[in-house]
Design a protein around this motif. Structure first.
Motif, PDB file in Angstrom:
ATOM      1  N   LEU A   1       0.901  -1.150  -0.131  1.00  0.00           N
ATOM      2  CA  LEU A   1       0.084   0.173  -0.034  1.00  0.00           C
ATOM      3  C   LEU A   1       0.918   1.013   0.023  1.00  0.00           C
ATOM      4  N   GLN A   2       0.870   1.947  -0.978  1.00  0.00           N
ATOM      5  CA  GLN A   2       1.795   2.983  -1.338  1.00  0.00           C
ATOM      6  C   GLN A   2       0.880   4.072  -0.975  1.00  0.00           C
ATOM      7  N   MET A   3       1.199   5.042   0.026  1.00  0.00           N
ATOM      8  CA  MET A   3       0.549   5.895   0.650  1.00  0.00           C
ATOM      9  C   MET A   3       1.230   7.361   0.685  1.00  0.00           C
ATOM     10  N   ASN A   4       0.565   8.216  -0.473  1.00  0.00           N
ATOM     11  CA  ASN A   4       1.412   9.648  -0.658  1.00  0.00           C
ATOM     12  C   ASN A   4       0.390  10.649   0.066  1.00  0.00           C
ATOM     13  N   SER A   5       0.823  11.824   0.319  1.00  0.00           N
ATOM     14  CA  SER A   5      -0.009  13.106   0.798  1.00  0.00           C
ATOM     15  C   SER A   5      -0.718  12.685   1.965  1.00  0.00           C
ATOM     16  N   LEU A   6       0.015  12.016   2.895  1.00  0.00           N
ATOM     17  CA  LEU A   6      -0.590  11.579   4.206  1.00  0.00           C
ATOM     18  C   LEU A   6      -1.227  12.776   4.927  1.00  0.00           C
ATOM     19  N   LYS A   7      -2.305  12.535   5.698  1.00  0.00           N
ATOM     20  CA  LYS A   7      -3.111  13.417   6.505  1.00  0.00           C
ATOM     21  C   LYS A   7      -3.053  13.072   7.848  1.00  0.00           C
ATOM     22  N   PRO A   8      -3.426  13.969   9.025  1.00  0.00           N
ATOM     23  CA  PRO A   8      -3.430  13.599  10.218  1.00  0.00           C
ATOM     24  C   PRO A   8      -4.362  12.315  10.187  1.00  0.00           C
ATOM     25  N   GLU A   9      -5.511  12.498   9.675  1.00  0.00           N
ATOM     26  CA  GLU A   9      -6.675  11.850   9.758  1.00  0.00           C
ATOM     27  C   GLU A   9      -6.376  10.369   9.304  1.00  0.00           C
ATOM     28  N   ASP A  10      -5.237  10.127   8.542  1.00  0.00           N
ATOM     29  CA  ASP A  10      -4.902   8.792   8.245  1.00  0.00           C
ATOM     30  C   ASP A  10      -4.247   8.107   9.259  1.00  0.00           C
ATOM     31  N   THR A  11      -4.084   8.517  10.347  1.00  0.00           N
ATOM     32  CA  THR A  11      -3.465   7.884  11.567  1.00  0.00           C
ATOM     33  C   THR A  11      -4.246   6.696  12.100  1.00  0.00           C
ATOM     34  N   ALA A  12      -3.739   5.524  12.051  1.00  0.00           N
ATOM     35  CA  ALA A  12      -4.450   4.280  12.645  1.00  0.00           C
ATOM     36  C   ALA A  12      -3.696   3.160  12.526  1.00  0.00           C
ATOM     37  N   VAL A  13      -3.960   2.194  12.901  1.00  0.00           N
ATOM     38  CA  VAL A  13      -3.511   1.012  12.904  1.00  0.00           C
ATOM     39  C   VAL A  13      -3.885   0.126  11.561  1.00  0.00           C
ATOM     40  N   TYR A  14      -2.821  -0.252  10.813  1.00  0.00           N
ATOM     41  CA  TYR A  14      -3.437  -0.618   9.459  1.00  0.00           C
ATOM     42  C   TYR A  14      -3.259  -2.060   9.392  1.00  0.00           C
ATOM     43  N   TYR A  15      -4.235  -2.840   8.858  1.00  0.00           N
ATOM     44  CA  TYR A  15      -4.229  -4.410   8.737  1.00  0.00           C
ATOM     45  C   TYR A  15      -4.241  -4.675   7.396  1.00  0.00           C
ATOM     46  N   CYS A  16      -3.825  -5.717   6.910  1.00  0.00           N
ATOM     47  CA  CYS A  16      -4.059  -6.689   5.832  1.00  0.00           C
ATOM     48  C   CYS A  16      -4.836  -7.829   5.881  1.00  0.00           C
ATOM     49  N   ALA A  17      -5.871  -8.235   4.879  1.00  0.00           N
ATOM     50  CA  ALA A  17      -6.476  -9.351   4.779  1.00  0.00           C
ATOM     51  C   ALA A  17      -6.353  -9.882   3.460  1.00  0.00           C
ATOM     52  N   ALA A  18      -6.822 -11.272   3.678  1.00  0.00           N
ATOM     53  CA  ALA A  18      -6.734 -12.350   2.544  1.00  0.00           C
ATOM     54  C   ALA A  18      -8.159 -12.916   2.489  1.00  0.00           C
ATOM     55  N   ASP A  19      -8.737 -13.039   1.297  1.00  0.00           N
ATOM     56  CA  ASP A  19      -9.922 -13.643   0.890  1.00  0.00           C
ATOM     57  C   ASP A  19      -9.901 -14.463  -0.431  1.00  0.00           C
ATOM     58  N   GLU A  20      -9.890 -15.907  -0.261  1.00  0.00           N
ATOM     59  CA  GLU A  20      -9.336 -16.476  -1.445  1.00  0.00           C
ATOM     60  C   GLU A  20     -10.646 -16.548  -2.464  1.00  0.00           C
ATOM     61  N   TYR A  21     -10.076 -16.253  -3.700  1.00  0.00           N
ATOM     62  CA  TYR A  21     -11.077 -16.036  -4.988  1.00  0.00           C
ATOM     63  C   TYR A  21     -11.853 -14.795  -4.627  1.00  0.00           C
ATOM     64  N   GLY A  22     -11.504 -13.771  -3.877  1.00  0.00           N
ATOM     65  CA  GLY A  22     -12.416 -12.656  -3.683  1.00  0.00           C
ATOM     66  C   GLY A  22     -12.124 -11.549  -4.726  1.00  0.00           C
ATOM     67  N   SER A  23     -13.234 -10.555  -4.593  1.00  0.00           N
ATOM     68  CA  SER A  23     -13.043  -9.565  -5.545  1.00  0.00           C
ATOM     69  C   SER A  23     -12.231  -8.331  -4.989  1.00  0.00           C
ATOM     70  N   GLY A  24     -11.906  -8.341  -3.659  1.00  0.00           N
ATOM     71  CA  GLY A  24     -11.075  -7.301  -3.183  1.00  0.00           C
ATOM     72  C   GLY A  24     -11.888  -5.881  -2.944  1.00  0.00           C
ATOM     73  N   ASN A  25     -13.172  -6.110  -2.930  1.00  0.00           N
ATOM     74  CA  ASN A  25     -13.757  -4.901  -2.416  1.00  0.00           C
ATOM     75  C   ASN A  25     -14.183  -4.697  -0.972  1.00  0.00           C
ATOM     76  N   ALA A  26     -14.835  -3.754  -0.431  1.00  0.00           N
ATOM     77  CA  ALA A  26     -15.002  -3.596   0.975  1.00  0.00           C
ATOM     78  C   ALA A  26     -15.611  -4.769   1.538  1.00  0.00           C
ATOM     79  N   ALA A  27     -16.173  -5.615   0.963  1.00  0.00           N
ATOM     80  CA  ALA A  27     -16.970  -6.707   1.617  1.00  0.00           C
ATOM     81  C   ALA A  27     -15.958  -7.809   2.091  1.00  0.00           C
ATOM     82  N   LEU A  28     -14.601  -7.632   1.805  1.00  0.00           N
ATOM     83  CA  LEU A  28     -13.569  -8.357   2.181  1.00  0.00           C
ATOM     84  C   LEU A  28     -13.485  -8.142   3.695  1.00  0.00           C
ATOM     85  N   LYS A  29     -13.850  -7.150   4.259  1.00  0.00           N
ATOM     86  CA  LYS A  29     -13.966  -7.070   5.889  1.00  0.00           C
ATOM     87  C   LYS A  29     -14.900  -8.435   6.291  1.00  0.00           C
ATOM     88  N   TYR A  30     -15.675  -8.815   5.864  1.00  0.00           N
ATOM     89  CA  TYR A  30     -16.521  -9.844   6.098  1.00  0.00           C
ATOM     90  C   TYR A  30     -16.113 -11.199   5.783  1.00  0.00           C
TER      91      TYR A  30
END
Length: 125
Positions: free
Chosen positions: A81-110
């Motif tokens: 994840l290349q992050m440019n022009s970072l803002k204070p509101e980007d402050t967080a813990v960042y996690y990666c996740a994997a979904d077999e044969y998934g589409s890679g959209n927000a539903a990946l959370k579930y």
């Protein structure tokens, strides 16, 4: 079984850049859609960016479009994840996740099969 290990977090000034990496152990990394999420104190975990298992489709939260770029290197079993022009509101813990044969959209959370332990990103103003 897949293990995910994030790295690359740290402290950066507003306007700066960071590149996060998520290295996956195990076999068949190419079968997995990958996503990046973040969680700030007191807030829910939110979708940041995702990439389909084939690598052909990417998706981004509106808040990071044009600033962040997700990419997947199957030869290295790593998603970035290349992050440019970072803002204070980007402050967080960042996690990666994997979904077999998934589409890679927000539903990946579930739909995620695996999660990493997270890496802290702090953007100072």
């Amino acid at each position: 079984q897949v293990q995910l290990v994030e790295s690359g977090g740290g402290l950066v000034q507003a306007g700066g850049s960071l590149r996060l990496s998520c290295a996956a152990s195990g076999r068949f990394f190419s079968r997995y859609a990958m996503g990046w999420f973040r969680q700030a104190p007191g807030k829910d975990r939110e979708f940041v960016a995702g990439i389909s298992w084939s690598g052909g489709v990417t998706d981004y939260a509106d808040s990071v479009k044009g600033r962040f770029t997700i990419s997947k290197d199957n030869a290295k079993n790593t998603v970035y994840l290349q992050m440019n022009s970072l803002k204070p509101e980007d402050t967080a813990v960042y996690y990666c996740a994997a979904d077999e044969y998934g589409s890679g959209n927000a539903a990946l959370k579930y739909n995620a099969d695996y999660w990493g332990q997270g890496t802290q990103v702090t953007v100072s103003s």
